[in-house]
Design a protein around this motif. Structure first.
Motif, PDB file in Angstrom:
ATOM      1  N   GLU A  68     115.366   2.421 -62.741  1.00  0.00           N
ATOM      2  CA  GLU A  68     115.987   3.625 -63.306  1.00  0.00           C
ATOM      3  C   GLU A  68     114.920   4.613 -63.774  1.00  0.00           C
ATOM      4  O   GLU A  68     115.045   5.828 -63.597  1.00  0.00           O
ATOM      5  N   GLN A  69     113.835   4.082 -64.353  1.00  0.00           N
ATOM      6  CA  GLN A  69     112.773   4.928 -64.900  1.00  0.00           C
ATOM      7  C   GLN A  69     111.755   5.337 -63.841  1.00  0.00           C
ATOM      8  O   GLN A  69     110.908   6.204 -64.093  1.00  0.00           O
ATOM      9  N   GLN A  70     111.821   4.681 -62.675  1.00  0.00           N
ATOM     10  CA  GLN A  70     110.898   4.948 -61.576  1.00  0.00           C
ATOM     11  C   GLN A  70     109.439   4.795 -62.011  1.00  0.00           C
ATOM     12  O   GLN A  70     108.601   5.682 -61.817  1.00  0.00           O
ATOM     13  N   THR A  71     109.142   3.630 -62.582  1.00  0.00           N
ATOM     14  CA  THR A  71     107.796   3.417 -63.101  1.00  0.00           C
ATOM     15  C   THR A  71     107.374   1.965 -62.946  1.00  0.00           C
ATOM     16  O   THR A  71     108.131   1.121 -62.459  1.00  0.00           O
ATOM     17  N   ASP A  72     106.138   1.690 -63.372  1.00  0.00           N
ATOM     18  CA  ASP A  72     105.535   0.366 -63.276  1.00  0.00           C
ATOM     19  C   ASP A  72     105.458  -0.281 -64.654  1.00  0.00           C
ATOM     20  O   ASP A  72     105.703   0.370 -65.677  1.00  0.00           O
ATOM     21  N   ALA A  73     105.058  -1.561 -64.670  1.00  0.00           N
ATOM     22  CA  ALA A  73     104.857  -2.259 -65.942  1.00  0.00           C
ATOM     23  C   ALA A  73     103.940  -3.456 -65.722  1.00  0.00           C
ATOM     24  O   ALA A  73     103.809  -3.962 -64.607  1.00  0.00           O
ATOM     25  N   LEU A  74     103.314  -3.895 -66.805  1.00  0.00           N
ATOM     26  CA  LEU A  74     102.480  -5.091 -66.806  1.00  0.00           C
ATOM     27  C   LEU A  74     102.886  -5.897 -68.035  1.00  0.00           C
ATOM     28  O   LEU A  74     102.821  -5.384 -69.154  1.00  0.00           O
ATOM     29  N   ARG A  75     103.335  -7.120 -67.840  1.00  0.00           N
ATOM     30  CA  ARG A  75     103.862  -7.913 -68.944  1.00  0.00           C
ATOM     31  C   ARG A  75     103.279  -9.326 -68.923  1.00  0.00           C
ATOM     32  O   ARG A  75     102.953  -9.869 -67.870  1.00  0.00           O
ATOM     33  N   GLN A  76     103.202  -9.907 -70.120  1.00  0.00           N
ATOM     34  CA  GLN A  76     102.772 -11.294 -70.261  1.00  0.00           C
ATOM     35  C   GLN A  76     103.931 -12.131 -70.787  1.00  0.00           C
ATOM     36  O   GLN A  76     104.674 -11.694 -71.669  1.00  0.00           O
ATOM     37  N   PHE A  77     104.081 -13.329 -70.236  1.00  0.00           N
ATOM     38  CA  PHE A  77     105.111 -14.261 -70.679  1.00  0.00           C
ATOM     39  C   PHE A  77     104.448 -15.596 -70.984  1.00  0.00           C
ATOM     40  O   PHE A  77     103.580 -16.058 -70.238  1.00  0.00           O
ATOM     41  N   ARG A  78     104.899 -16.214 -72.084  1.00  0.00           N
ATOM     42  CA  ARG A  78     104.325 -17.493 -72.482  1.00  0.00           C
ATOM     43  C   ARG A  78     105.407 -18.557 -72.460  1.00  0.00           C
ATOM     44  O   ARG A  78     106.568 -18.302 -72.782  1.00  0.00           O
ATOM     45  N   PHE A  79     105.008 -19.770 -72.071  1.00  0.00           N
ATOM     46  CA  PHE A  79     105.953 -20.887 -71.968  1.00  0.00           C
ATOM     47  C   PHE A  79     105.574 -21.977 -72.975  1.00  0.00           C
ATOM     48  O   PHE A  79     105.175 -23.073 -72.609  1.00  0.00           O
ATOM     49  N   VAL A  80     105.666 -21.639 -74.227  1.00  0.00           N
ATOM     50  CA  VAL A  80     105.304 -22.586 -75.288  1.00  0.00           C
ATOM     51  C   VAL A  80     106.509 -22.740 -76.207  1.00  0.00           C
ATOM     52  O   VAL A  80     106.933 -21.781 -76.853  1.00  0.00           O
ATOM     53  N   ALA A  84     107.114 -17.746 -80.983  1.00  0.00           N
ATOM     54  CA  ALA A  84     108.008 -16.596 -81.131  1.00  0.00           C
ATOM     55  C   ALA A  84     107.917 -15.639 -79.953  1.00  0.00           C
ATOM     56  O   ALA A  84     108.865 -14.919 -79.641  1.00  0.00           O
ATOM     57  N   ALA A  85     106.781 -15.624 -79.278  1.00  0.00           N
ATOM     58  CA  ALA A  85     106.593 -14.704 -78.160  1.00  0.00           C
ATOM     59  C   ALA A  85     106.923 -15.338 -76.818  1.00  0.00           C
ATOM     60  O   ALA A  85     106.771 -14.715 -75.782  1.00  0.00           O
ATOM     61  N   SER A  86     107.387 -16.587 -76.866  1.00  0.00           N
ATOM     62  CA  SER A  86     107.611 -17.285 -75.615  1.00  0.00           C
ATOM     63  C   SER A  86     109.045 -17.090 -75.127  1.00  0.00           C
ATOM     64  O   SER A  86     109.886 -16.502 -75.804  1.00  0.00           O
ATOM     65  N   LEU A  87     109.313 -17.655 -73.932  1.00  0.00           N
ATOM     66  CA  LEU A  87     110.656 -17.586 -73.363  1.00  0.00           C
ATOM     67  C   LEU A  87     111.463 -18.838 -73.648  1.00  0.00           C
ATOM     68  O   LEU A  87     112.503 -19.062 -73.057  1.00  0.00           O
ATOM     69  N   GLY A  88     110.961 -19.686 -74.549  1.00  0.00           N
ATOM     70  CA  GLY A  88     111.687 -20.892 -74.874  1.00  0.00           C
ATOM     71  C   GLY A  88     111.535 -21.999 -73.855  1.00  0.00           C
ATOM     72  O   GLY A  88     112.260 -22.978 -73.867  1.00  0.00           O
ATOM     73  N   MET A  89     110.595 -21.868 -72.944  1.00  0.00           N
ATOM     74  CA  MET A  89     110.346 -22.896 -71.940  1.00  0.00           C
ATOM     75  C   MET A  89     109.253 -23.833 -72.447  1.00  0.00           C
ATOM     76  O   MET A  89     108.506 -23.502 -73.356  1.00  0.00           O
ATOM     77  N   VAL A  90     109.173 -25.018 -71.834  1.00  0.00           N
ATOM     78  CA  VAL A  90     108.250 -26.031 -72.350  1.00  0.00           C
ATOM     79  C   VAL A  90     107.109 -26.330 -71.376  1.00  0.00           C
ATOM     80  O   VAL A  90     106.438 -27.333 -71.505  1.00  0.00           O
ATOM     81  N   CYS A  91     106.891 -25.448 -70.407  1.00  0.00           N
ATOM     82  CA  CYS A  91     105.836 -25.692 -69.406  1.00  0.00           C
ATOM     83  C   CYS A  91     104.460 -25.776 -70.046  1.00  0.00           C
ATOM     84  O   CYS A  91     103.601 -26.532 -69.611  1.00  0.00           O
ATOM     85  N   GLY A  92     104.233 -24.961 -71.075  1.00  0.00           N
ATOM     86  CA  GLY A  92     102.952 -24.984 -71.755  1.00  0.00           C
ATOM     87  C   GLY A  92     101.937 -24.022 -71.204  1.00  0.00           C
ATOM     88  O   GLY A  92     100.757 -24.128 -71.512  1.00  0.00           O
ATOM     89  N   GLY A  93     102.347 -23.056 -70.391  1.00  0.00           N
ATOM     90  CA  GLY A  93     101.414 -22.104 -69.816  1.00  0.00           C
ATOM     91  C   GLY A  93     101.836 -20.677 -70.064  1.00  0.00           C
ATOM     92  O   GLY A  93     102.574 -20.373 -71.001  1.00  0.00           O
ATOM     93  N   GLY A  94     101.361 -19.788 -69.220  1.00  0.00           N
ATOM     94  CA  GLY A  94     101.715 -18.380 -69.357  1.00  0.00           C
ATOM     95  C   GLY A  94     101.383 -17.624 -68.088  1.00  0.00           C
ATOM     96  O   GLY A  94     100.565 -18.076 -67.278  1.00  0.00           O
ATOM     97  N   VAL A  95     102.041 -16.485 -67.890  1.00  0.00           N
ATOM     98  CA  VAL A  95     101.790 -15.665 -66.714  1.00  0.00           C
ATOM     99  C   VAL A  95     101.680 -14.201 -67.111  1.00  0.00           C
ATOM    100  O   VAL A  95     102.275 -13.755 -68.098  1.00  0.00           O
ATOM    101  N   THR A  96     100.901 -13.470 -66.331  1.00  0.00           N
ATOM    102  CA  THR A  96     100.865 -12.012 -66.406  1.00  0.00           C
ATOM    103  C   THR A  96     101.559 -11.499 -65.154  1.00  0.00           C
ATOM    104  O   THR A  96     101.203 -11.888 -64.034  1.00  0.00           O
ATOM    105  N   VAL A  97     102.552 -10.654 -65.342  1.00  0.00           N
ATOM    106  CA  VAL A  97     103.375 -10.174 -64.230  1.00  0.00           C
ATOM    107  C   VAL A  97     103.221  -8.666 -64.094  1.00  0.00           C
ATOM    108  O   VAL A  97     103.320  -7.934 -65.083  1.00  0.00           O
ATOM    109  N   GLN A  98     102.962  -8.213 -62.881  1.00  0.00           N
ATOM    110  CA  GLN A  98     102.850  -6.790 -62.600  1.00  0.00           C
ATOM    111  C   GLN A  98     104.068  -6.340 -61.799  1.00  0.00           C
ATOM    112  O   GLN A  98     104.458  -6.995 -60.837  1.00  0.00           O
ATOM    113  N   LEU A  99     104.705  -5.244 -62.247  1.00  0.00           N
ATOM    114  CA  LEU A  99     105.880  -4.692 -61.568  1.00  0.00           C
ATOM    115  C   LEU A  99     105.532  -3.300 -61.070  1.00  0.00           C
ATOM    116  O   LEU A  99     105.171  -2.417 -61.852  1.00  0.00           O
TER     117      LEU A  99
END
Length: 336
Positions: A68-80, A84-99
């Motif tokens: 909708e915004q016609q733009t890009d983003a760069l986000r980090q997700f944590r699996f811990v 508080a900053a995690s996605l509630g997953m228990v993998c124990g890692g993290g990813v940086t995602v580029q859109l």
């Protein structure tokens, strides 16, 4: 991967924008590693995957907003778990995602992606390069060992970007998309017929060779790049095995296995595997040593072929062979 980019190009040419979602970096245990890609289109349709689960869901939601915004983003997700900053997953890692936002009909993006699709039919390692400034992609092109395409100038540290895995540093994201090398499968029997579609889905680019026309029939191998028919004693008339290639020997008999191995054992192929019982393989080994091959040369051969998972049926053997080849491609020695 070629089908993924074909679908993306088709959408752009048909007047649809897209968000190209890429895992730029990963650490620890994650659903998928760096280099995984997914495209999100208006209405929520997707192709590809970055691993499923919460991270994929969150990226799909974010991609809808970015469309909708016609733009890009760069986000980090944590699996811990419990973070508080995690996605509630228990993998124990993290990813940086580029859109990356790709506008409908974007000629430059379409040219790059079409070139990438064409490169997928060749035999040269090819990387997708993107320059990221802040959160925006400001340039996109391709690279191989001969240089770059679709970029005004190459990155100053190009060689550092051309790694076997995705690499994100100093404002550049590099993803290896086309891997050089084919898998030559000698013998077109039932196991080969089960193996070819598995390898094709995994990007191993199978080529089947048999001395019987009925077992080199393209109709038996819809996932193969090519099927070849010829004498097993004269492989070099149609095949040149390189250090980038994989070789799977599954002929109908001991003599043909020997003829093939005598021609490929010194090829430097990345992977050499031969199907058969330990007794049959021992006889083949003895003949090769008598012919002047060394123990060190023979030791490169994965024989019996495949991981020891108790495989019995052609489909099960295909899984065991493909798993062993995946391990070798990842730089592991599954025999240890």
């Amino acid at each position: 991967m070629r089908e993924f980019f074909r679908e993306l190009v088709h959408a752009l040419e048909a007047g649809q924008p897209a968000e190209l979602v890429s895992v730029a970096a990963s650490e620890g245990s994650t659903p998928r590693g760096a280099g995984a890609m997914m495209a999100v289109f208006p209405g929520g349709r997707t192709t590809g995957t970055i691993g499923g689960g919460n991270v994929e869901f969150e990226c799909q939601q974010l991609a809808a907003e970015l469309l909708e915004q016609q733009t890009d983003a760069l986000r980090q997700f944590r699996f811990v778990q419990g973070d508080a900053a995690s996605l509630g997953m228990v993998c124990g890692g993290g990813v940086t995602v580029q859109l990356q936002h790709l506008p409908a009909g974007d000629r430059r993006a379409i040219a790059v992606l079409r070139d990438l699709i064409e490169a997928g039919g060749g035999d040269r390692n090819t990387w997708l390069l993107r320059r990221i400034q802040g959160e925006r992609v400001t340039a996109m092109g391709l690279a191989d060992r001969n240089g770059v395409r679709h970029l005004d100038a190459p990155p100053a540290h190009l060689e550092d970007l051309l790694k076997s895995e995705a690499f994100f540093a100093e404002g550049w994201l590099s993803i290896p998309v086309v891997r050089a090398g084919r898998t030559y499968i000698f013998g077109g029997g039932h196991v080969s017929q089960a193996l070819v579609p598995v390898l094709a889905d995994l990007g191993f680019r199978p080529v089947v060779y048999d001395d019987r026309p009925e077992f080199a029939d393209p109709a038996l191998f819809p996932g193969a790049e090519r099927t070849l028919c010829g004498d097993f004693t004269r492989l070099t008339e149609q095949v040149t095995v390189t250090p980038e290639d994989y070789v799977v020997v599954m002929t109908r008999g001991h003599q043909a296995d020997y003829e093939v191995l005598a021609q490929v054992l010194r090829s430097g192929a990345r992977y050499l595997g031969c199907i058969g019982s330990r007794r049959k393989l021992a006889l083949c080994r003895d003949r090769l040593l008598e012919a002047g091959f060394t123990e060190a040369e023979y030791s490169r051969l994965h024989a019996p072929i495949g991981l020891a998972i108790g495989a019995q049926t052609p489909a099960e053997i295909a899984v065991s062979v493909a798993a062993e080849m995946i391990a070798v491609r990842a730089g592991l020695d599954p025999r240890r």
